[in-house]
Write a protein that holds these residues in place. Sequence first.
Motif, PDB file in Angstrom:
ATOM      1  N   SER A 140       0.825  -1.216   0.000  1.00  0.00           N
ATOM      2  CA  SER A 140       0.000   0.000   0.000  1.00  0.00           C
ATOM      3  C   SER A 140       0.850   1.253   0.000  1.00  0.00           C
ATOM      4  CB  SER A 140      -0.926   0.000   1.225  1.00  0.00           C
ATOM      5  OG  SER A 140      -1.802  -1.098   1.196  1.00  0.00           O
ATOM      6  N   ALA A 141       2.044   1.179   0.606  1.00  0.00           N
ATOM      7  CA  ALA A 141       2.940   2.337   0.617  1.00  0.00           C
ATOM      8  C   ALA A 141       3.692   2.486  -0.696  1.00  0.00           C
ATOM      9  CB  ALA A 141       3.935   2.218   1.779  1.00  0.00           C
ATOM     10  N   VAL A 142       4.022   1.371  -1.334  1.00  0.00           N
ATOM     11  CA  VAL A 142       4.921   1.400  -2.491  1.00  0.00           C
ATOM     12  C   VAL A 142       4.178   1.467  -3.816  1.00  0.00           C
ATOM     13  CG1 VAL A 142       6.772   0.169  -3.686  1.00  0.00           C
ATOM     14  CG2 VAL A 142       6.670   0.145  -1.198  1.00  0.00           C
ATOM     15  N   ALA A 143       3.087   0.720  -3.964  1.00  0.00           N
ATOM     16  CA  ALA A 143       2.429   0.615  -5.269  1.00  0.00           C
ATOM     17  C   ALA A 143       1.943   1.967  -5.810  1.00  0.00           C
ATOM     18  CB  ALA A 143       1.268  -0.380  -5.193  1.00  0.00           C
ATOM     19  N   PRO A 144       1.255   2.815  -5.014  1.00  0.00           N
ATOM     20  CA  PRO A 144       0.835   4.110  -5.576  1.00  0.00           C
ATOM     21  C   PRO A 144       2.018   4.969  -6.012  1.00  0.00           C
ATOM     22  CG  PRO A 144      -0.385   3.633  -3.551  1.00  0.00           C
ATOM     23  CD  PRO A 144       0.723   2.620  -3.642  1.00  0.00           C
TER      24      PRO A 144
ATOM     25  N   MET B  24      -1.618  10.225  -2.877  1.00  0.00           N
ATOM     26  CA  MET B  24      -0.447   9.904  -2.070  1.00  0.00           C
ATOM     27  C   MET B  24       0.788   9.751  -2.962  1.00  0.00           C
ATOM     28  SD  MET B  24       0.215   6.700   0.516  1.00  0.00           S
ATOM     29  CE  MET B  24       0.770   5.584  -0.773  1.00  0.00           C
ATOM     30  N   GLY B  25       0.586   9.223  -4.161  1.00  0.00           N
ATOM     31  CA  GLY B  25       1.696   9.072  -5.091  1.00  0.00           C
ATOM     32  C   GLY B  25       2.050  10.339  -5.834  1.00  0.00           C
ATOM     33  N   GLU B  26       1.161  11.353  -5.784  1.00  0.00           N
ATOM     34  CA  GLU B  26       1.382  12.576  -6.554  1.00  0.00           C
ATOM     35  C   GLU B  26       1.948  13.732  -5.729  1.00  0.00           C
ATOM     36  OE1 GLU B  26      -2.000  12.593 -10.028  1.00  0.00           O
ATOM     37  OE2 GLU B  26      -2.601  13.311  -8.054  1.00  0.00           O
ATOM     38  N   LEU B  27       1.690  13.744  -4.421  1.00  0.00           N
ATOM     39  CA  LEU B  27       1.901  14.952  -3.629  1.00  0.00           C
ATOM     40  C   LEU B  27       3.332  15.169  -3.149  1.00  0.00           C
ATOM     41  CD1 LEU B  27      -1.325  14.894  -1.411  1.00  0.00           C
ATOM     42  CD2 LEU B  27      -0.809  16.491  -3.255  1.00  0.00           C
TER      43      LEU B  27
END
Length: 415
Positions: free
Chosen positions: A86-90, A332-335
């Motif tokens: 969940s932390a890495v995939a996005p 979360m992956g963009e910010l």
Amino acid sequence: MAMGSTMCQQDVGCELRKRAYGVSLLSFIEGLVAMGSMISQLDAAYVLRGLALPLAASWVVILAAGGAAALYCARLLAGLAVGGISAVAPVYIAEIAHSSVRGTLGSFFQLMITIGVLYTYCVGAAAPYHALAGACLAPVVVFCVAFFFMPETPSHLLTKGRRRDAVRALLRLRGAQYDYRDEIALLQAEVDESSRRKASVRDVLRSPAARRGLLLSLGLMAIQQLSGINAVVFYTSTIFKEAGSSLSPSAAAIVVGVVMAAATLASSLLMDRLGRRALLLLSTAVMAVALAVLGLHIHLALQGVGWLPLVCVCVYIVVFSLGMGPVPWLMMGELFNPEAKSIASAASVFTNYLLVFVITKTFEPMSSALGTAVVYWIYAGLCAAGAVFVFFLVPETKGKTMQQIQEMLATGKTS
């Protein structure tokens, strides 16, 4: 919903899993900080391949052994893997996707969760416990094999000084005829700027852009879970029964799974057209209304409108899946810029799963003490507060490069 929200249809299995849930939560509370450090040193594809192994091992343990002790061990392994993924995939998706389709691809993370949940509901309704475990192991094996052919992210390769490899990876992702020069130059500029700002976590969070990005990510994760989604989904069969529905618990679960998967698919198609803010505002506002009406129906014990709770639940689940389900994971992956990404992503995932645990564990005690109607009204109020949070604070990241997003965060603009 949390990635680990699969359901065993046997009563004994469900009870064991409820007891093991707290143990599972502890596993990624302990593991996410380490995962945050790992992602800053290793490529996300490498980490994802490694995390598939404990996930596969968890199902092997369930297949090979019985009893509560084996289940606790299996859930510990699954919790570690799910928290890390969940932390890495996005982050991985955000780094490999072109800005024009980053929203669509980023929302696939939540889409795959809902498809996995639906898959488990369908198999669990028809298969015994160990057959369900075997059916859940099969997709993990496919993932392990398939991900060995996925490229490392161009950004990560550039941080290691491997420009030629970064170009090759970009051409694999975009196509052999793609003119990579502008994009690779932009990525190189971002990496160079990040390396100049290399500092401790404390120094990173002194950056206005990093602080605001962290605030927004934590806020969206909190709203996602404080909306009560896990409580509503977990007790859907009870709501259906009280409304006079003749559906069995397993059939009700499948109906909910189909609705969530279909709505999340629709969200992935709309993400790069309507934008993140529009979907979040629609989602939080309509969820607040649906929960308020559901609470009112329960409070007044209305007769002759047994269909109303079903409509409220279905509308709630649809709009959650359109906005509050996929968008927090996508954003979360963009910010975050590269130097803040590891610790900020770990903190966001930790917040999400901690609140999953809190909401699931407090729903029944709160319902007993305050009444179910009041609990739904509390969730409705939190959804309304979430709409205010989104309106005033959350920026529109649709079609923006990572550099443009960082500039928006630094200046406090929302568009």
